[in-house]
Enzyme design. Structure first.
Site, PDB file in Angstrom:
ATOM      1  N   GLU A   1      20.756  19.079 -17.949  1.00 25.17           N
ATOM      2  CA  GLU A   1      19.527  18.512 -17.392  1.00 25.17           C
ATOM      3  C   GLU A   1      19.797  17.498 -16.285  1.00 25.17           C
ATOM      4  O   GLU A   1      18.911  16.759 -15.879  1.00 25.17           O
ATOM      5  CB  GLU A   1      18.697  17.894 -18.512  1.00 25.17           C
ATOM      6  CG  GLU A   1      18.289  18.937 -19.544  1.00 25.17           C
ATOM      7  CD  GLU A   1      17.448  18.379 -20.675  1.00 25.17           C
ATOM      8  OE1 GLU A   1      17.184  17.162 -20.681  1.00 25.17           O
ATOM      9  OE2 GLU A   1      17.064  19.169 -21.551  1.00 25.17           O
TER      10      GLU A   1
ATOM     11  N   LYS B   1       5.749  21.731 -24.473  1.00 25.01           N
ATOM     12  CA  LYS B   1       6.659  22.699 -23.862  1.00 25.01           C
ATOM     13  C   LYS B   1       5.993  24.064 -23.912  1.00 25.01           C
ATOM     14  O   LYS B   1       5.747  24.588 -25.000  1.00 25.01           O
ATOM     15  CB  LYS B   1       7.985  22.744 -24.624  1.00 25.01           C
ATOM     16  CG  LYS B   1       8.804  21.460 -24.543  1.00 25.01           C
ATOM     17  CD  LYS B   1      10.029  21.557 -25.439  1.00 25.01           C
ATOM     18  CE  LYS B   1      10.964  20.374 -25.254  1.00 25.01           C
ATOM     19  NZ  LYS B   1      12.094  20.408 -26.220  1.00 25.01           N
TER      20      LYS B   1
END
Length: 424
Positions: free
Chosen positions: A204, A336
């Protein structure tokens, strides 16, 4: 004019080099929408099922079965339907799948189609996606949660907690927030290098230094915020993603990096201690996904002053969220899109949270693509917070860059959420 005339699914690669699903949707009027589906590394047990092929191809991670479902059964079921009727299209796909967790066709197949349909409908309406989905009141730019130090399942180091993030609440605009985050990120890189730590970035975009504990990581972040010219607890706050399910074993929290094992009550107290010592305003998955008693203890302890975000706990599922609301557990949901597997269910989860005065945080996954849909959804839902990685890797920056564009498009209508997201 907005009838679906063609759907094309394909297998592409995500930011980790693993296959994922991309879908193109074409409408009768020539409008077009494309969406690519993300994928997680640490996944909740209650998430919708991401369909993988198994076998030797791509080491079992191929998605040809999901792509075949898009090009075959799903197209046959929704071809000819009006792209503007999102709920009907999503429900048709749920019924076609016939399972409670989308395991037959795959949440990755259903989500790819769901998002691509919305994008095509937005183009047909001549509107940006955030305006099409959110309506005329979509104007709030989210505070970023910028992941700058990684541990847990996202890194090969002793740190037990998965993510240490900065939140530039003191910025005047989203564009300024991105700049502030970038300055702290690069300052941290110099600080780590000066102390002999590795500065390679993880999935990330955050660093994964060989630090032994959460306090050690937090101390580095505090120094970097100050050295970049900002005030911890004023201009910049900190957020944690503990991903506690990953180290919850036999009813206890095993912090191997820190060399201790904690009962749920002691784990809650440890997090409260960290939140008291550092300017931590948000803790995600502080307790394990099925440790409801531990969650309740943590919420009772610091829920009035700290955002407690359920990720694995709620998995973007309105039913699980309603259970948590009834029990007085957590006070925020991580959103999400691929945990639940459709746009309409994602929007329902945000609405359920807001009605109960829970906050919502729009989020990426560790396996991402250049698709920036979640940036638009963060603005569409006025959720006020987005978690989309660090200030490195184009798959993360695609979302920040899209938010900068949206802020520019909105002009004087744009409002940066800033300090409004703070509790207590």
């Amino acid at each position: 004019m907005t009838a679906i005339i063609d759907i094309i699914g394909r297998e592409i690669l995500d930011s980790r080099g693993n296959p994922t699903v991309e879908v193109d949707v074409h409408l009768e009027d020539g409008s077009f929408g494309r969406a690519a589906v993300p994928s997680g590394a640490s996944t909740g047990a209650h998430e919708a099922v991401e369909l993988r092929d198994g076998g030797t191809r791509y080491l079992g991670k191929g998605v040809e079965r999901a792509v075949d479902a898009v090009n075959g059964e799903i197209f046959e079921a929704i071809g000819g339907l009006d792209a503007e009727n999102q709920i009907q299209i999503d429900r048709t796909m749920f019924e076609l799948d016939g399972t409670p967790n989308k395991s037959r066709l795959g949440a990755n197949a259903i989500l790819g189609v769901s998002l691509a349909v919305a994008k095509a409908a937005a183009e047909a309406a001549g509107l940006p996606l955030y305006r099409y989905v959110g309506g005329p009141n979509a104007h709030l730019l989210p505070v970023p949660m910028m992941n700058i130090i990684n541990g847990g399942a996202h890194a090969d180091n002793p740190i037990d907690f998965q993510e240490f993030m900065i939140m530039p609440v003191g910025a005047e605009t989203l564009k300024d927030a991105v700049r502030m985050g970038s300055e702290v990120f690069h300052t941290l890189k110099k600080q780590l290098a000066a102390d002999g730590h590795n500065t390679n970035v993880g999935d990330e975009g955050g660093f994964a230094p060989g630090l032994a504990s959460a306090p050690a990581a937090l101390d580095f972040i505090m120094k970097s915020i100050e050295k970049a010219g900002y005030r911890p607890g004023e201009d910049m706050y900190v957020a944690l993603d503990c991903a506690s399910t990953e180290f919850f074993k036999d009813g206890k929290y095993v912090l191997e990096g820190e060399g201790r094992t904690l009962e749920p009550g002691a784990m809650a107290e440890y997090l409260a201690e960290l939140a008291g010592k550092y300017p931590i305003v948000s803790i995600e998955d502080g307790m394990a996904e099925d440790d409801w008693d531990g969650w309740k203890a943590l919420t009772d302890l610091i829920g009035n002053k700290c955002q407690l975000v359920g990720d694995d706990l709620f998995v973007t599922n309105s039913a699980r969220l309603r259970d948590g609301i009834k029990m007085g557990v957590a006070n925020s949901i991580l959103v999400k899109v691929n945990q639940i597997g459709s746009l309409s269910e994602t929007l329902d989860a945000v609405e359920t949270a807001h009605k109960a005065r829970y906050t919502a945080v729009m989020s990426h996954r560790s396996g991402e693509t250049e698709d920036s849909t979640i940036a638009d959804l963060a603005v569409a839902t006025n959720c006020g917070q987005i978690k989309t990685g660090s200030l490195a890797r184009s798959d993360r920056l695609a979302k920040y860059n899209q938010l900068i564009r949206i802020e520019e498009q909105l002009g004087p209508q744009a409002q940066y959420a800033g300090r409004s997201i703070l509790r207590g």
